[in-house]
Each structure stands twice: as C-alpha cells, then as structure tokens.
Design a protein around this motif. Structure first.
Motif: not given
Ligand code: G1P
Length: 296
Positions: A45-46, A49, A95, A142-143, A146
């Motif tokens: 998921e990170e 993102a 997901y 914020t991830a 990212k």
C-alpha cells in the motif's frame, strides 16, 4: 533530462524471521499483522501511494500465504456476498493491485539482503527502482516511499531513508558517513554495514526504504560476502558512491522495527491509536495498563 520515474519496487520477503520465533516457525514473518493488516500489505500500500505499478516480491519456501493474500479468495468472497457483507468483501479486495502487477521470484538460499535484491534483477530491468523491507513499518502523514520518490525527483541517483539512532545501536544498521549530518538530505560519502558504536562514522542509519540505480546489480553480481557472511546491499551501494549521486533522506514519521517483538508491539499500539475506529478502545487499554504500572 528529468530523472527516470520509479515504477518498480522490490520487496525482500524470503527471510526466516528468527527474531520472532516461535510465531514465525510455520508462518511468513511478513504475514504478522499490525492491528488488522499483515506487514506485507502495508508495504504494498505504501508503494502504491508512491506511484509504484510493478511489485517484485523476492520470496522463498514457506511463504505461500503471501501469494494467497494478494489473490482472490472466491469461496470467502461468495460466502460474504451471500450474507450481504459487502464491506467485508471490500476489505479483502480493495488493496489488491491490478492483475499481473505482482511478480514473484524465489531466493533459493538465505545469502543476505544484497543477494535477495540481486535475485530481482531480471524483473527490475534497466530502470531505477525502489526497495521496501516490509519489517520496517513507517507511520507517517505522507507514505515514506513517496517522500523518497519526491526527493529523488530533485536529487536523482540513489537514496536511502535514514534516521538517527542511539550510538549504542549502530551495530544493527547500515550507517552513513556524511559531510552534512544535519541536512534533511545528507550527501552520502561512505556506508558501513553494522559498525560497532566506536567505529560508526555517524549515527545516521539506514532503514528499509531505498531508491537504487540499476548499476547496483553489477555490484551485487560480484557476490562478495562481508558482515555476517552475507552479501550485503550496503556494500554494493557503497561501490556506487562517487559514480552517481547518493543521498540519505530524513523522512517524516515514526519507524517501527516489526522484525522484533518489541518493535511490533509498539507498532500495534501506535497504529491502533492512529486509527479513528480503534483509538478510543486502544487509549482506554493503554491508560488502564499505565495506571497499573504507576501503582507498581
Ligand atoms: C538491513 C540492512 C541495514 C539496514 C537495516 C534496516 O539489515 O542490511 O543496512 O540498516 O536492514 O532495517 P537487517 O535488519 O536485515 O539485518
């Protein structure tokens, strides 16, 4: 010329999880849950993102549950649907990256993090790519990846997430030699894997998020072993210093080492408190135990 975009992330998930026995005797450590999601799901998921669209999992024997977690579960879905539990269906499907986006390759032997990344070379290709260690969980606005990708867009080259650790702990990390240790993006002049506190060039330490140039694979391909008899990613990265830009990034957020029991426990508390649906119950539990400790 703008820096080539980061679209691929490599996830080393072949480790035995020896610091988490007995839980990891018959279970992949990346399937350990923090609150209600396995570590590997947080990792993907990170990455999503951060704009990653190609996920390369370097896996090994006994890790089947990871593949199942990123597949459809038809019976379960059909049963939930028949019972009208649409929200639960969403929880087990939302997901999932698009079909074909996840690639699996096996690391046959536990020869170290560098070797695991090297096993991904055919799937990573000729472009710069990210590495995400699912054991390292970062709770942030914020991830974390990212943040790294954003810094890479200006700096290019190679980047690793870094944080200051107590000097007594340097032997657990890759440590930076840098002329500007207080910078948000310290330039990397040298890297040492797991130095003793008295030998550490600084206390700025690598955590498991990297952006690497494809030339790393030539270095990893030498299969040179070092600390712990393992092929270290840190050594291969060190060989790129001076040839390509190399920076650390002090990320915003709190990192939990979920490969250890204490780190995992702390992560569960922090993530429960950060989740609006869990916060009240988690806070009540924490307060109850804190009060008990105060009475001790
Ligand atoms: C690995 C790396 C080390 C890094 C650490 C971060 O070590 O070799 O440089 O600091 O991850 O989690 P490991 O924890 O796999 O021994």
């Amino acid at each position: 010329m703008p820096n080539a975009p980061i679209r691929t992330a490599v996830f080393p998930v072949a480790g035995y999880g020896t610091r988490f026995l007995p839980a990891t005797k018959a279970m992949a450590k990346e399937m350990l849950t923090v609150v209600d999601k396995p570590l590997i799901q947080y990792g993907l998921e990170e990455a999503m993102a951060a704009g990653i669209t190609r996920f390369v999992l370097v896996t090994g024997r006994g890790k089947q549950a990871i593949e199942d977690h990123f597949d459809l579960a038809y019976e379960l879905q059909a049963t939930l649907k028949a019972r009208g539990k649409e929200a639960a269906v969403a929880e087990i499907t939302d997901y999932l990256p698009p079909p074909g986006a996840i690639h699996y390759v096996r690391q046959r032997e536990a020869l170290g993090l560098g070797h695991a990344v090297w096993c991904a070379r055919e799937l990573a290709g000729e472009a710069p790519f990210a590495v995400v260690s699912p054991d390292d969980l970062v709770l942030s606005r914020t991830a974390c990846l990212k943040q790294l990708v954003d810094a890479y867009e200006t700096l290019g080259g190679n980047l690793t997430a870094v944080m200051d650790v107590p000097r007594a702990d340097t032997a657990r990390y890759g440590v930076l030699a840098t002329p500007d240790p207080d910078s948000r993006t310290p330039r990397v002049d040298g890297l040492v894997e797991k130095p003793a506190p008295e030998a550490a060039p600084s206390t700025l330490s690598i955590i498991g998020r990297y952006i690497l140039q494809p030339e790393i694979f030539e270095e990893l391909g030498r299969h040179e072993r070092s600390v712990g008899g393992e092929i270290q990613l840190t050594d291969a990265m060190a060989a790129l210093i001076g040839r390509q830009p190399f920076h650390g990034l002090r990320f915003e957020g709190e990192r939990f080492d979920c490969g250890t029991k204490d780190g995992w426990l702390a992560a569960n508390i922090a993530y429960a408190l950060a989740d609006p649906a869990r916060r009240a119950a988690a806070a009540a539990t924490v307060r109850r135990f804190a009060a008990e400790l105060d009475r001790d």
